[in-house]
Each structure stands twice: as structure tokens, then as C-alpha cells.
Design an enzyme around this catalytic site. Structure first.
Site, PDB file in Angstrom:
ATOM      1  N   ASN A   1      15.593  30.014  49.915  1.00  0.00           N
ATOM      2  CA  ASN A   1      15.435  29.954  51.367  1.00  0.00           C
ATOM      3  C   ASN A   1      16.848  30.001  51.972  1.00  0.00           C
ATOM      4  OD1 ASN A   1      14.946  29.340  54.009  1.00  0.00           O
ATOM      5  ND2 ASN A   1      14.052  27.314  53.627  1.00  0.00           N
TER       6      ASN A   1
ATOM      7  N   LYS B   1      17.686  29.900  55.003  1.00  0.00           N
ATOM      8  CA  LYS B   1      17.752  29.079  56.234  1.00  0.00           C
ATOM      9  C   LYS B   1      18.567  29.803  57.305  1.00  0.00           C
ATOM     10  CE  LYS B   1      16.678  24.810  53.843  1.00  0.00           C
ATOM     11  NZ  LYS B   1      16.838  23.372  53.722  1.00  0.00           N
TER      12      LYS B   1
ATOM     13  N   HIS C   1       7.505  24.346  56.512  1.00  0.00           N
ATOM     14  CA  HIS C   1       8.743  23.826  55.937  1.00  0.00           C
ATOM     15  C   HIS C   1       9.116  22.531  56.641  1.00  0.00           C
ATOM     16  CE1 HIS C   1      12.952  23.403  54.832  1.00  0.00           C
ATOM     17  NE2 HIS C   1      12.633  24.116  53.756  1.00  0.00           N
TER      18      HIS C   1
ATOM     19  N   GLU D   1       8.809  19.028  48.683  1.00  0.00           N
ATOM     20  CA  GLU D   1      10.229  18.809  48.965  1.00  0.00           C
ATOM     21  C   GLU D   1      10.392  17.511  49.750  1.00  0.00           C
ATOM     22  OE1 GLU D   1      12.239  23.111  49.252  1.00  0.00           O
ATOM     23  OE2 GLU D   1      11.594  22.356  51.195  1.00  0.00           O
TER      24      GLU D   1
ATOM     25  N   ILE E   1      16.591  16.871  50.848  1.00  0.00           N
ATOM     26  CA  ILE E   1      16.927  18.260  51.195  1.00  0.00           C
ATOM     27  C   ILE E   1      18.385  18.357  51.620  1.00  0.00           C
ATOM     28  CG2 ILE E   1      16.495  20.095  52.884  1.00  0.00           C
ATOM     29  CD1 ILE E   1      13.541  19.415  52.783  1.00  0.00           C
TER      30      ILE E   1
ATOM     31  N   GLY F   1      17.700  19.657  46.777  1.00  0.00           N
ATOM     32  CA  GLY F   1      18.854  19.304  45.947  1.00  0.00           C
ATOM     33  C   GLY F   1      18.960  20.082  44.643  1.00  0.00           C
TER      34      GLY F   1
ATOM     35  N   ALA G   1      17.963  26.125  48.503  1.00  0.00           N
ATOM     36  CA  ALA G   1      18.741  26.742  49.573  1.00  0.00           C
ATOM     37  C   ALA G   1      20.238  26.514  49.343  1.00  0.00           C
ATOM     38  CB  ALA G   1      18.304  26.189  50.929  1.00  0.00           C
ATOM     39  N   SER G   2      20.745  25.344  49.753  1.00  0.00           N
ATOM     40  CA  SER G   2      22.195  25.141  49.806  1.00  0.00           C
ATOM     41  C   SER G   2      22.888  25.331  48.461  1.00  0.00           C
ATOM     42  CB  SER G   2      22.509  23.741  50.364  1.00  0.00           C
ATOM     43  OG  SER G   2      21.818  22.746  49.634  1.00  0.00           O
TER      44      SER G   2
HETATM   45  O1  G3P Z   1      13.462  25.305  51.368  1.00  0.00           O
HETATM   46  C1  G3P Z   1      14.387  24.811  50.470  1.00  0.00           C
HETATM   47  C2  G3P Z   1      14.951  23.542  50.890  1.00  0.00           C
HETATM   48  O2  G3P Z   1      14.465  22.856  51.953  1.00  0.00           O
HETATM   49  C3  G3P Z   1      15.749  22.781  49.920  1.00  0.00           C
HETATM   50  O3  G3P Z   1      17.032  22.856  50.424  1.00  0.00           O
HETATM   51  O4  G3P Z   1      19.447  22.816  50.304  1.00  0.00           O
HETATM   52  O5  G3P Z   1      18.123  21.015  49.211  1.00  0.00           O
HETATM   53  O6  G3P Z   1      18.113  23.319  48.249  1.00  0.00           O
HETATM   54  P1  G3P Z   1      18.241  22.474  49.479  1.00  0.00           P
END
Ligand code: G3P
Length: 222
Positions: free
Chosen positions: A9, A11, A93, A141, A146, A181, A202-203
Site C-alpha cells: 500500500n 498510501k 483501511h 492490521e 501501523i 510494521g 507500506a512504510s
Molecule cells: O496498509 C498497510 C498498512 O496500514 C501497514 O502500514 O507502514 O505499518 O506497513 P505499515
């Protein structure tokens, strides 16, 4: 979408805008092809058509509205993402939560169009509740994890295992992803050990200094 899968994602991160984002798409497509790994991308909404046209991996919308087609200025509808070749969409989400009735209606509307649905949930109980709507995937999630440094698979493996169990009880055909995470191949491996069919992240990759190295590491955990 083949499983186990890695879904990224993008984002609205600065690193995922314009040409920067396309670099990640090129890397993802290349690594998916060379390794055979199932990798999908959810680019920024403004880029959906471009990515669906240009890249040979599944492209997902980050959100769709349960709005009718027509006099609903500014919304992105399931029919619109279908018309440009998207594979499917995230729904609900954590950063764009919807009322349960909209989640149910969107799952059904997307199913009628042949779009793959990934319904995000905050915990195992919500995973069970939303599995009954019959999406293709539930992605659990925990919101507090997150964007953090500790993967859900380490910080709260129970929520993954419990979601898998409750979803299989409620709707055995629904697959389960986990996210929050997730950063590396070990996190992916653990997710699969816990019964998940892949990860949503994502990150960990979008903001990485070396996105290629992170992608290769993630894929090694499948
Ligand atoms: O949609 C993926 C997300 O919400 C998780 O984000 O940055 O923790 O991988 P992250």
C-alpha cells in the site's frame, strides 16, 4: 491474485508520488517476474490508471466509495476502477474506515464486477464479522502498530492466529493477510507460519533507503 502474496500500500507517502512511485513499481514488477513471487501494488489514487496500464502486476485501489455512478463528484467508484483494469481494491483501511453497511455493500458490488476485495480489520473479532460478507481477503492490521517498527507478527501474533481461526470458521474460502510494521522476510515467514496467506505493508518498503533490497528480503520469506 496468487497466494501467498505481498501487497504494498503506497498510501500518500512523498516517496510514492510521481516518478518516485513508479521506480518502486518497476522494481516490484521486476522482482515478481524474476522470483515468481506474487506482489501487488496499491498506488496513489491519481496513479491508478497509469499503473494498471503500464505494469504487469495486480493493481489495487486504496479505497472506493459506495457512491452511485453519476452525480457524486469527486468519488472513485468500483465501476471506475474496474473500467481502467484494476485487479481490486482495499476496503475499510484503518486510515479510511467505513460503516459496516458500506463494507458489505462494497464487497457485493465489487464481487459483481469481478474485482478482488481486501477488507481491512482492526482485530480478530472484526475479522470474523467481516469475513461473513464474503470478501476475497481479510487483512488484519492493529491500528496502534501501523507505521511502527515492530511487526504485528512479533508484537501481537495472537491477533493474526485468532483472525485466521475465526475467519476459517466463519467463511473457509476467505483468505487472511496481516499487516502493520511488517519490514522483512522474517516477518513474512512468521505471518505464513501463523496461517496467513500473505502480508499487506507500506512504510517498510516505501520509505526504505534501498527498496530493492527490502523487496528481495520480503520475497525470501514467502
Ligand atoms: O496498509 C498497510 C498498512 O496500514 C501497514 O502500514 O507502514 O505499518 O506497513 P505499515
Amino acid at each position: 491474485m496468487r497466494t501467498p502474496a505481498i501487497i504494498i500500500n503506497m498510501k500518500t507517502y512523498a516517496e510514492a508520488c510521481g516518478a518516485e512511485g513508479q521506480k518502486l513499481a518497476i522494481l516490484s514488477e521486476g522482482i515478481s517476474k524474476s522470483s515468481g513471487a506474487s506482489i501487488a501494488l496499491a498506488p496513489q489514487q491519481i496513479d491508478l490508471g497509469l499503473y494498471a496500464d503500464r505494469f504487469d502486476i495486480p493493481i489495487f485501489s486504496q479505497h472506493v466509495y459506495n457512491a452511485k455512478q453519476g452525480s457524486t463528484t469527486g468519488r472513485t467508484t468500483p465501476e471506475a476502477i474496474n473500467s481502467i483494469g484494476c485487479a481490486g481494491t482495499l476496503i475499510n483501511h484503518s486510515e479510511y474506515r467505513l460503516p459496516a453497511e458500506d463494507v458489505e455493500a462494497l464487497v457485493s458490488r465489487c464481487r459483481d464486477l469481478g474485482l478482488t476485495t481486501i477488507v481491512c480489520t482492526k482485530d480478530a473479532e472484526e475479522s470474523r464479522q467481516y469475513a461473513k460478507f464474503g470478501p476475497d481477503f481479510i487483512a488484519v492490521e492493529p491500528p496502534e502498530l501501523i507505521g511502527g517498527d515492530i511487526s504485528v507478527t512479533t508484537a501481537n501474533p495472537e491477533v493474526v492466529a485468532d483472525s485466521v481461526r475465526l475467519v476459517k470458521d466463519a467463511a473457509p474460502e476467505v483468505k487472511v493477510l496481516c499487516g502493520a510494521g511488517v519490514k522483512n522476510g522474517q516477518d513474512v515467514r512468521k505471518a505464513i507460519e501463523l496461517g496467513a496467506d500473505g502480508v499487506l505493508l507500506a512504510s517498510g518498503v516505501v520509505k526504505a533507503d534501498d527498496q530493492q533490497a527490502v523487496l528481495l528480503d520480503l520475497v525470501s520469506g514467502l
